[in-house]
Design an enzyme around this catalytic site. Structure first.
Site, short mmCIF file in Angstrom:
data_model
loop_
_atom_site.label_atom_id
_atom_site.label_comp_id
_atom_site.label_asym_id
_atom_site.label_seq_id
_atom_site.Cartn_x
_atom_site.Cartn_y
_atom_site.Cartn_z
N ASP B 56 0.80 -1.15 -0.02
CA ASP B 56 0.07 -0.06 -0.01
C ASP B 56 0.86 1.26 -0.12
O ASP B 56 1.96 1.18 0.19
CB ASP B 56 -1.02 -0.14 1.35
CG ASP B 56 -2.06 -0.94 1.08
OD1 ASP B 56 -2.58 -1.05 -0.07
OD2 ASP B 56 -2.66 -1.18 2.03
N TYR B 123 7.60 -9.74 7.08
CA TYR B 123 7.36 -8.44 7.13
C TYR B 123 7.86 -7.97 8.64
O TYR B 123 8.14 -8.81 9.38
CB TYR B 123 5.98 -8.09 7.20
CG TYR B 123 5.07 -8.22 5.97
CD1 TYR B 123 5.17 -7.05 5.23
CD2 TYR B 123 4.51 -9.13 5.47
CE1 TYR B 123 4.40 -6.90 3.89
CE2 TYR B 123 3.80 -9.32 4.37
CZ TYR B 123 3.59 -8.17 3.25
OH TYR B 123 3.01 -8.10 2.15
#
Lengths: 257, 257
Positions: B56, B123
């Protein structure tokens, strides 16, 4: 007639990568312009800041100083918080914070002036060895080759004292009364970054960046540490090294009495 | 007929703060769009990248992966350098480098596909305690109050294993075949920043950010570590915590066989 006017001194940190320097300009986003607009809106009167240093585009600050006078009712101990809320817009954490922050606000005597009363400044210049890092590209000068930090630190020691630093002033600068300055301390520190820490009673235009470029050339073995003495004596800009880029430079501290 | 077409896998680092996310968009600057334009211009043919993750806006990467096929003559060991020179424009140091960088380029078998062959990802989510820092505003989630990192780490341990993680999927996400995922490892590490390191075979939309928001609420004492188990069992997004902001999130690694 009683006046409630206060003389406020701000300590200001900013990320210079999103500003066209400190000084107000009609059509560009500058730190001074952004702060004056925000404070004027918040305080409902025209605020004019007297900044200590006109940092160039891309140059950062941990401790820029600026003073202004205004008849405002906010208690001095709440000013930094109130100003930062106005600068951030909001502080709910869903928002990447403002690129400029009031570190401290303090009330000074009426005759105090942030620039005229300044007795000296400290700058830090940050260098990284090796490949560019996308996260540090606006915050470090990347030098690909190995640097001899001990040689750079020895070279820096020749800067300390009172000298005519004309060799380290950008050519084409406005003529000044004198190009003599006193460097209080200058050292090169090795760590995650290589950092030049330099403090003095004043600096000529681009002086820290030209000093850094010259020290990098010493670090690369292109010059010897002792060359700094000859360069200073020459008073000749062409004898010094390249001008290091703006984005490695941080105005760290401003000294007053 | 002999073809010279190569199947190239890129490892890509980027500073997400200057991009509107990974995925190509007609009127916005995205990482995929920027890379495709640069590579197409350089290689004089249309390059289409198959990226692994549609990060994003604001989300960063140390190790995004993307593959493309093209009949190009550049030796694979020189590709990263050649591509980075094109991305930077120039590398003379007088220029703050590019916000995206090719970390590695490697040639893969013809049938390899960066997204379809992906076996998992790691992540990292970075949090700072205390006041906003102007230099880290786009790179950390700032939480003002003290966080109990040991409690956050205990809470994270309940994520490990194969579970239906529907509670950690953004509401309104496109329906998927399954919301079951396997988390290989999840831990919260204390240092200069507080970091969540989480790896798994796949992640739902906003999953790491909702997990982080929930762990921050554990760290603030608003929830207990063991609540994670009940939240997962509920399969209900409203039972989990807030969605942490995008700018603390880094796509760290992509795993293949």
């Amino acid at each position: 007639m009683i006046t409630m006017e206060k003389n406020i001194l701000l300590t200001i940190a900013y990320d210079g990568s999103v500003f066209h320097g400190w000084q107000r300009q009609p059509a560009a986003r500058t730190v001074q312009g952004h702060l004056e607009q925000t404070l004027s809106r918040l305080l409902k009167r025209d605020i004019i800041l007297n900044g200590t240093s006109r940092t160039d585009a891309g140059v950062h600050a941990y401790g820029q100083r600026a003073s202004f006078k205004a008849d405002i009712g906010i208690p001095v101990e709440k000013m930094a918080m109130v100003f930062n809320n106005a600068l951030c817009g909001r502080e709910d954490g869903a928002f990447a914070g403002a690129p400029v922050r009031i570190v401290k606000a303090e009330e000074m005597p009426p005759e105090f002036h942030a620039r005229f009363d300044c007795k000296g400044k400290k700058y830090i210049y940050k260098i990284c060895r090796g490949q560019q890092d996308v996260f540090l590209r606006n915050y470090r000068y990347f030098v690909k080759d190995e640097l001899d930090v001990a040689a750079m630190n020895e070279a820096a020691s020749y800067l300390i004292g009172t000298h005519d630093f004309k060799c380290f002033e950008a050519s084409g600068s406005n003529p000044r009364e004198t190009t003599v300055r006193t460097i209080f301390d200058a050292k090169v520190i090795d760590g995650d970054s290589i950092e030049l820490h330099i403090s003095g009673d004043g600096f000529l235009y681009n002086m820290v960046r030209i000093i850094t470029g010259t020290l990098v050339e010493v670090g690369l073995g292109k010059r010897k540490p002792g060359d700094i003495k000859t360069i200073i004596e020459s008073k000749d800009r062409t004898k010094a090294g390249h001008t290091a880029p703006p984005y490695g430079l941080y105005l760290a501290e401003v000294y007053y009495e």
